[in-house]
Design a protein around this motif. Sequence first.
Motif, PDB file in Angstrom:
ATOM      1  N   ALA A 195       0.882  -1.171   0.000  1.00  0.00           N
ATOM      2  CA  ALA A 195       0.000   0.000   0.000  1.00  0.00           C
ATOM      3  C   ALA A 195       0.921   1.222   0.000  1.00  0.00           C
ATOM      4  N   VAL A 196       1.050   1.850  -1.159  1.00  0.00           N
ATOM      5  CA  VAL A 196       1.967   2.979  -1.318  1.00  0.00           C
ATOM      6  C   VAL A 196       1.187   4.247  -0.969  1.00  0.00           C
ATOM      7  N   THR A 197       1.673   4.956   0.058  1.00  0.00           N
ATOM      8  CA  THR A 197       0.856   5.963   0.731  1.00  0.00           C
ATOM      9  C   THR A 197       1.600   7.289   0.810  1.00  0.00           C
ATOM     10  N   ALA A 198       0.875   8.391   0.609  1.00  0.00           N
ATOM     11  CA  ALA A 198       1.528   9.705   0.663  1.00  0.00           C
ATOM     12  C   ALA A 198       0.518  10.762   1.081  1.00  0.00           C
ATOM     13  N   ILE A 199       1.043  11.902   1.554  1.00  0.00           N
ATOM     14  CA  ILE A 199       0.160  13.013   1.877  1.00  0.00           C
ATOM     15  C   ILE A 199       0.514  14.212   1.009  1.00  0.00           C
ATOM     16  N   GLY A 200      -0.454  15.124   0.900  1.00  0.00           N
ATOM     17  CA  GLY A 200      -0.258  16.344   0.133  1.00  0.00           C
ATOM     18  C   GLY A 200      -1.262  17.378   0.590  1.00  0.00           C
ATOM     19  N   ALA A 201      -1.077  18.599   0.125  1.00  0.00           N
ATOM     20  CA  ALA A 201      -1.945  19.695   0.580  1.00  0.00           C
ATOM     21  C   ALA A 201      -3.392  19.468   0.157  1.00  0.00           C
ATOM     22  N   ASP A 202      -3.589  18.784  -0.961  1.00  0.00           N
ATOM     23  CA  ASP A 202      -4.949  18.429  -1.379  1.00  0.00           C
ATOM     24  C   ASP A 202      -4.887  17.054  -2.024  1.00  0.00           C
ATOM     25  N   VAL A 203      -6.053  16.563  -2.461  1.00  0.00           N
ATOM     26  CA  VAL A 203      -6.093  15.193  -2.962  1.00  0.00           C
ATOM     27  C   VAL A 203      -5.232  15.039  -4.218  1.00  0.00           C
ATOM     28  N   GLY A 204      -5.163  16.106  -5.035  1.00  0.00           N
ATOM     29  CA  GLY A 204      -4.350  16.040  -6.250  1.00  0.00           C
ATOM     30  C   GLY A 204      -2.876  15.863  -5.926  1.00  0.00           C
ATOM     31  N   GLU A 205      -2.393  16.616  -4.965  1.00  0.00           N
ATOM     32  CA  GLU A 205      -0.977  16.503  -4.573  1.00  0.00           C
ATOM     33  C   GLU A 205      -0.685  15.152  -3.930  1.00  0.00           C
ATOM     34  N   ALA A 206      -1.601  14.704  -3.095  1.00  0.00           N
ATOM     35  CA  ALA A 206      -1.390  13.426  -2.414  1.00  0.00           C
ATOM     36  C   ALA A 206      -1.377  12.283  -3.423  1.00  0.00           C
ATOM     37  N   ARG A 207      -2.284  12.383  -4.383  1.00  0.00           N
ATOM     38  CA  ARG A 207      -2.381  11.352  -5.413  1.00  0.00           C
ATOM     39  C   ARG A 207      -1.098  11.325  -6.254  1.00  0.00           C
ATOM     40  N   ALA A 208      -0.626  12.499  -6.647  1.00  0.00           N
ATOM     41  CA  ALA A 208       0.608  12.560  -7.447  1.00  0.00           C
ATOM     42  C   ALA A 208       1.772  11.975  -6.659  1.00  0.00           C
ATOM     43  N   ALA A 209       1.828  12.279  -5.369  1.00  0.00           N
ATOM     44  CA  ALA A 209       2.935  11.779  -4.534  1.00  0.00           C
ATOM     45  C   ALA A 209       2.849  10.262  -4.365  1.00  0.00           C
ATOM     46  N   ALA A 210       1.642   9.745  -4.207  1.00  0.00           N
ATOM     47  CA  ALA A 210       1.489   8.290  -4.051  1.00  0.00           C
ATOM     48  C   ALA A 210       1.899   7.579  -5.343  1.00  0.00           C
ATOM     49  N   TYR A 211       1.442   8.099  -6.500  1.00  0.00           N
ATOM     50  CA  TYR A 211       1.800   7.436  -7.771  1.00  0.00           C
ATOM     51  C   TYR A 211       3.280   7.629  -8.125  1.00  0.00           C
ATOM     52  N   ALA A 212       3.890   8.715  -7.631  1.00  0.00           N
ATOM     53  CA  ALA A 212       5.338   8.859  -7.834  1.00  0.00           C
ATOM     54  C   ALA A 212       6.058   7.705  -7.140  1.00  0.00           C
ATOM     55  N   GLY A 213       5.551   7.311  -5.965  1.00  0.00           N
ATOM     56  CA  GLY A 213       6.107   6.153  -5.268  1.00  0.00           C
ATOM     57  C   GLY A 213       5.830   4.863  -6.029  1.00  0.00           C
ATOM     58  N   VAL A 214       4.581   4.683  -6.433  1.00  0.00           N
ATOM     59  CA  VAL A 214       4.180   3.472  -7.173  1.00  0.00           C
ATOM     60  C   VAL A 214       5.081   3.271  -8.387  1.00  0.00           C
ATOM     61  N   ASP A 215       5.380   4.368  -9.082  1.00  0.00           N
ATOM     62  CA  ASP A 215       6.131   4.252 -10.342  1.00  0.00           C
ATOM     63  C   ASP A 215       7.583   3.833 -10.133  1.00  0.00           C
ATOM     64  N   LYS A 216       8.055   3.887  -8.887  1.00  0.00           N
ATOM     65  CA  LYS A 216       9.416   3.408  -8.602  1.00  0.00           C
ATOM     66  C   LYS A 216       9.434   1.921  -8.246  1.00  0.00           C
ATOM     67  N   ILE A 217       8.281   1.357  -7.998  1.00  0.00           N
ATOM     68  CA  ILE A 217       8.231  -0.071  -7.635  1.00  0.00           C
ATOM     69  C   ILE A 217       8.443  -0.899  -8.903  1.00  0.00           C
ATOM     70  N   ASP A 218       9.401  -1.801  -8.818  1.00  0.00           N
ATOM     71  CA  ASP A 218       9.749  -2.641  -9.959  1.00  0.00           C
ATOM     72  C   ASP A 218       9.239  -4.055  -9.656  1.00  0.00           C
ATOM     73  N   TRP A 219       8.023  -4.315 -10.112  1.00  0.00           N
ATOM     74  CA  TRP A 219       7.370  -5.579  -9.766  1.00  0.00           C
ATOM     75  C   TRP A 219       6.474  -6.039 -10.923  1.00  0.00           C
ATOM     76  N   PRO A 220       7.058  -6.774 -11.866  1.00  0.00           N
ATOM     77  CA  PRO A 220       6.278  -7.218 -13.021  1.00  0.00           C
ATOM     78  C   PRO A 220       5.082  -8.095 -12.630  1.00  0.00           C
ATOM     79  N   GLY A 221       5.116  -8.724 -11.473  1.00  0.00           N
ATOM     80  CA  GLY A 221       4.024  -9.615 -11.062  1.00  0.00           C
ATOM     81  C   GLY A 221       2.871  -8.895 -10.386  1.00  0.00           C
ATOM     82  N   GLY A 222       2.910  -7.549 -10.357  1.00  0.00           N
ATOM     83  CA  GLY A 222       1.866  -6.822  -9.639  1.00  0.00           C
ATOM     84  C   GLY A 222       1.126  -5.820 -10.517  1.00  0.00           C
TER      85      GLY A 222
END
Length: 409
Positions: free
Chosen positions: A373-400
Amino acid sequence: MNILVIGGGGREHALCWKLRQSAKVDRLFCAPGNAGIAQVAECVSLDPGNAAVVEFAQTNDIGLVVIGPEQPLVDGLADALRAAGIRAFGPSAAAARLEGSKGFTKSLCARANIPTAAFARFDSADAAREYVAAHDLPVVIKADGLAAGKGVVIATTAAEAGAALDTMAGPVVIEAFLTGPEASLFVLCDGTDLLSLGSAQDYKRVGDGDTGPNTGGMGAVAPAPALTAVLESRALTEIVAPTVAAMAAMGTPFTGVLFAGLMLTPTGPQLIEYNVRFGDPECEVLMLRLESDPLDLLVATCDGTLAAARPVWRDDTAVTVVMAAENYPGLPVTGTVIAGIDAAEATGAVVFHAGTARRDDGAVIATGGRVLAVTAIGADVGEARAAAYAGVDKIDWPGGFCRRDIGGE
Ligand code: AMP
Ligand code: GLY
């Protein structure tokens, strides 16, 4: 204080992660834990059953046991601990019926005049069939028991209703179909007093745009955008407070966290269901927003001193994106290797582990359906979402895989 957390999912990782930040926490154990939890707590494997937990708590001078999942609560773990004089966060088996039996909750709602969908309960599918034939569709058909979110069918045709009833063994509850946005509200209860922890919005379907089968939850946003302050206050006074009062009046006071699943209908919030524990992945977003010491809140809940608690929350919005193993919510493909977790955390996201283990060679592997569960906070939902997906995009997991629309419009 030494603490024992029961469970091994993303919820328990978030609880352990937050507890580890408390200066008051000495040794922190988690049973069974997972590869991520092992970075902040001592993972232990305990025999099934309440006796092993009680014995472990006594041997290790545990001052608080935090029970994550519903099954041990329904099985009376909190009762067994309290009987042995050990502080336990979570309701008694009698109070856990709010989650364990939909029929129990529905009857309580009827007696206490709590807004919820009209319903009927049947001991057999045959009796339910006649009821469905006599009522307008769609109807909502639910197994009456713990079903891990998979026991609900919304039947829009008689054929769908019939097929659903064919597959359900045991008692069923049939409800009127409600419409509106959904939100979940989390409330600490010490038997008498309540303290809202705020809300979250869950994403239950496996696919983008709310498509595909239901899951345990593919992501969450906190606070829930649809639950305004006015609606939250209505839900507390019209739904949660009368429930807690009714439980106390029955001699089975509720202590722990009450998780109210709400439908925000045109006439106001209505109760869809109660859970008697933190949500997963909702707990992950709640813990990121909590600024205060979590131990104070958990202990106040157990000790009946919630009226004096004043937790501090960040103003920010939190978003969590669940990464699941291929084929989830069907039988997931496990054992695949996950890399990039450190890189994801370097972006500022927090990577909670939901179903992982560490292989002998040090690699992190997937062991379940929902895995991170890749989790992040931001000033609003847009910022939090961008921060969470920035984390997701670093995960190297072809099986997921994950949904790409958590926190979207
Ligand atoms: P439950 O397991 O009771 O939380 O139900 C799972 C999901 O089914 C809910 O999150 C809703 O999306 C849907 N659902 C449950 N009950 C109803 C209802 N009475 N009307 C409409 N949708 C419902
Ligand atoms: N995410 C829903 C639950 O924990 O029940």
